[in-house]
Write a protein that holds these residues in place. Structure first.
Motif, PDB file in Angstrom:
ATOM      1  N   LEU A   1       0.830  -1.205   0.000  1.00 29.57           N
ATOM      2  CA  LEU A   1       0.000   0.000   0.000  1.00 29.57           C
ATOM      3  C   LEU A   1       0.862   1.251   0.000  1.00 29.57           C
ATOM      4  O   LEU A   1       0.635   2.178  -0.796  1.00 29.57           O
ATOM      5  CB  LEU A   1      -0.928  -0.017   1.221  1.00 29.57           C
ATOM      6  CG  LEU A   1      -1.625   1.295   1.599  1.00 29.57           C
ATOM      7  CD1 LEU A   1      -2.449   1.836   0.442  1.00 29.57           C
ATOM      8  CD2 LEU A   1      -2.486   1.091   2.838  1.00 29.57           C
ATOM      9  N   TYR A   2       1.863   1.317   0.868  1.00 23.21           N
ATOM     10  CA  TYR A   2       2.671   2.529   1.000  1.00 23.21           C
ATOM     11  C   TYR A   2       3.688   2.644  -0.129  1.00 23.21           C
ATOM     12  O   TYR A   2       4.044   3.757  -0.528  1.00 23.21           O
ATOM     13  CB  TYR A   2       3.326   2.549   2.378  1.00 23.21           C
ATOM     14  CG  TYR A   2       2.309   2.252   3.453  1.00 23.21           C
ATOM     15  CD1 TYR A   2       1.189   3.079   3.618  1.00 23.21           C
ATOM     16  CD2 TYR A   2       2.390   1.096   4.224  1.00 23.21           C
ATOM     17  CE1 TYR A   2       0.206   2.767   4.549  1.00 23.21           C
ATOM     18  CE2 TYR A   2       1.415   0.788   5.154  1.00 23.21           C
ATOM     19  CZ  TYR A   2       0.326   1.622   5.314  1.00 23.21           C
ATOM     20  OH  TYR A   2      -0.657   1.315   6.226  1.00 23.21           O
ATOM     21  N   GLN A   3       4.112   1.489  -0.672  1.00 12.34           N
ATOM     22  CA  GLN A   3       4.979   1.538  -1.848  1.00 12.34           C
ATOM     23  C   GLN A   3       4.228   2.135  -3.043  1.00 12.34           C
ATOM     24  O   GLN A   3       4.748   3.013  -3.744  1.00 12.34           O
ATOM     25  CB  GLN A   3       5.481   0.140  -2.191  1.00 12.34           C
ATOM     26  CG  GLN A   3       6.405  -0.473  -1.149  1.00 12.34           C
ATOM     27  CD  GLN A   3       7.171  -1.648  -1.717  1.00 12.34           C
ATOM     28  OE1 GLN A   3       7.743  -1.566  -2.808  1.00 12.34           O
ATOM     29  NE2 GLN A   3       7.198  -2.750  -0.991  1.00 12.34           N
ATOM     30  N   LEU A   4       3.006   1.650  -3.279  1.00 12.77           N
ATOM     31  CA  LEU A   4       2.230   2.169  -4.411  1.00 12.77           C
ATOM     32  C   LEU A   4       1.799   3.620  -4.185  1.00 12.77           C
ATOM     33  O   LEU A   4       1.726   4.402  -5.139  1.00 12.77           O
ATOM     34  CB  LEU A   4       1.008   1.291  -4.649  1.00 12.77           C
ATOM     35  CG  LEU A   4       1.274  -0.030  -5.368  1.00 12.77           C
ATOM     36  CD1 LEU A   4       0.054  -0.925  -5.322  1.00 12.77           C
ATOM     37  CD2 LEU A   4       1.699   0.211  -6.816  1.00 12.77           C
ATOM     38  N   LEU A   5       1.549   3.979  -2.937  1.00 11.78           N
ATOM     39  CA  LEU A   5       1.211   5.364  -2.628  1.00 11.78           C
ATOM     40  C   LEU A   5       2.384   6.286  -2.961  1.00 11.78           C
ATOM     41  O   LEU A   5       2.193   7.390  -3.476  1.00 11.78           O
ATOM     42  CB  LEU A   5       0.847   5.483  -1.149  1.00 11.78           C
ATOM     43  CG  LEU A   5       0.079   6.726  -0.707  1.00 11.78           C
ATOM     44  CD1 LEU A   5      -1.189   6.923  -1.518  1.00 11.78           C
ATOM     45  CD2 LEU A   5      -0.259   6.618   0.781  1.00 11.78           C
ATOM     46  N   ALA A   6       3.601   5.804  -2.710  1.00 13.27           N
ATOM     47  CA  ALA A   6       4.791   6.587  -3.061  1.00 13.27           C
ATOM     48  C   ALA A   6       4.937   6.739  -4.566  1.00 13.27           C
ATOM     49  O   ALA A   6       5.497   7.725  -5.046  1.00 13.27           O
ATOM     50  CB  ALA A   6       6.040   5.927  -2.475  1.00 13.27           C
TER      51      ALA A   6
END
Length: 493
Positions: free
Chosen positions: A137-142
């Motif tokens: 989730l946080y990788q794709l948000l970045a």
């Protein structure tokens, strides 16, 4: 079960990749490694990446070796790997860029950005996944603000990407998909509403298949390159390596806990349904998919990564050290000198880990370890005490007592850590199998239609296990645990 049936397991870890040949004769499995290669990340100007083409090349080489070494017909192959990382493909199904490494720093601040769009409690209620900055989730948000994301048409996690290159079939395997924090724990499907709220294009998420699904045979050109005779099938095994390892936990009852021990330590138990209540959220437990519709209710602990990074730091200083030598130094060192919280943020990224251990101890008012042996012993004792803390919370949250603790995976060979774990918890520790992930991978290929209890019975009869009993020095460990709990106040909410 008659004759010899052969299967190929590809097991990709954060330090190395392996290809193993598994053979089932009667009701006994045997597994042997036929190919191993280093899995070294590459730092580019835009961040830390996996060298996925090197990985694929080595997988092909290993499968070719396995085909030549098999004593029986090779019926299928399966790929498992670490979780959370992925590749993005464009409209031509071409890889857009090398997959990022989960330890890349681009996820810093992304959890806070996600919580601005959806409260932490709501994300957990939907996904049941623990909060770690490495999550997909946080990788794709970045990446959501990068131009590459506009080109993306397909999202595939690492085993799914390799399966696609091997077969031309595109699918997301369930156990690994659940680790992304983008998957509905109750509906067992992508949470498209959450994905869109995060500004991530939902179009990139495709079909999810259960572990044991037969994806198809090798593409013709791959089969020719490998010298595969006949139609070699590729199976979507429990492709999260921990999910495969848990398949191979040699438990005889339901009241067990496990530690899948390696670079990470996954401490948990097996449930029929996810636990999405406030205590599970408070203690940062996770509900990940398991084989046969089970839930792996667990918590990540940093694991032997800290020792691995310490070793790398000392080698950069000119020391040539193997793990056996380090463990011998740790065994001779003074015990209970100081403790760390293995899950403190400073231990997540690569770097000078011995200095970070010393700095943590100083910051928390302890005398820091002064020798290599003391540093390693500090880490191992701290891991054992953190395991106790997690198991106690596991019992509290689930309401289930733990009658057996199984340690599986590479860390089960670490006699010192297994003994410290038995001492810290005051209970017997059953260590093995070492090759739990490979055995689970191959068992799903070979016995995919069988009940999990039946699979574990075959695995139990195929491996040797070692038992560790608590030492008489329980008083020292109880005192150490109380000191450790005071240290946790600096890092645990």
């Amino acid at each position: 079960m008659g004759g010899v049936a052969s299967y190929v397991g590809v097991d990709l870890g954060a330090e190395s990749g392996r290809v193993l040949l598994g053979e089932l004769e009667g009701d006994r499995f045997s597994v042997r490694e036929v190919h191993r290669f280093a899995n070294v990340p590459v730092r580019l100007p835009d961040g830390l990446h996996w060298d996925i083409l090197h990985i694929y090349r080595q997988v092909l080489e290993g499968v070719s070796k396995a085909l030549r070494a098999a004593s029986g017909e090779v019926r299928s192959l399966g790929v498992d790997s670490w979780a959370v990382d992925y590749g993005l493909l464009d409209s031509r199904c071409a890889l857009i860029s090398n997959p990022y490494h989960y330890r890349d720093a681009r996820t810093e601040g992304m959890m806070e950005r996600a919580f601005e769009r959806l409260p932490r409690s709501e994300i957990f209620r939907r996904t049941g996944i623990q909060f770690m900055p490495i999550n997909t989730l946080y990788q794709l948000l970045a990446e959501a603000s990068h131009p590459e994301i506009s080109l993306a048409q397909h999202f595939l996690m690492i085993p799914d990407l390799l399966n696609f290159w091997l077969t031309g079939v595109m699918a997301s395997e369930y156990t690994n998909a659940t680790t992304t924090q983008l998957f509905s724990a109750r509906d067992r499907a992508w949470d498209l509403e959450l994905i869109e709220l995060m500004g991530i294009p939902s179009r990139i998420f495709g079909e999810v298949v259960a572990p044991g699904t037969r994806l198809g045979t090798l593409r013709d050109e791959v089969g020719r390159e490998l010298g595969a005779h006949g139609q070699l099938e590729v199976v979507a095994v429990a492709s999260h390596d921990t999910a495969s390892a848990v398949v191979a936990v040699p438990a005889e009852s339901d009241s067990f806990a496990y530690i899948s021990s390696g670079t990470w330590s996954l401490v948990g138990t097996e449930l029929a349904e996810p636990l999405l209540d406030e205590p599970a959220l408070r203690y940062n437990f996770t509900n990940e998919g398991g084989y046969g519709g089970t839930v792996r209710f667990l918590r990540n602990v940093m694991g032997l990564w800290i020792v691995q990074e310490c070793r790398r730091a000392w080698e950069r200083e000119g020391e040539v050290l193997d793990y056996d030598a380090l463990m011998a130094e740790a065994g001779r060192a003074q015990g209970m000198v100081a403790f760390i919280d293995p899950d403190a943020p400073e231990f997540l990224r690569p770097g000078d880990m011995p200095s970070r251990v010393v700095d943590f101890c100083r910051r928390t008012g302890q005398r820091p370890p002064s020798t290599r042996g003391e540093v390693v012993r500090c880490v191992l004792e701290s891991l054992a005490l953190k395991y106790r803390w997690v198991v106690e919370r596991l019992v509290e949250v689930t309401g289930r007592e733990v009658s057996a603790l199984h340690v599986v995976g590479g860390g089960s060979r670490n006699a010192l850590l297994c003994q410290y774990t038995a001492d810290a918890l005051g209970m017997e520790v059953i260590a093995g199998p070492v090759e739990a992930t490979a055995l689970g991978n191959i068992a799903v290929q070979a016995l995919g239609g069988h009940d999990l209890r039946e699979i574990r019975q075959v695995i139990r009869g195929s491996v040797s296990l070692r038992s560790y009993e608590p030492s008489p020095e329980r008083g020292l460990w109880e005192e150490g645990y109380q000191r450790f709990l005071s240290i946790l106040q600096h890092t645990e909410e």
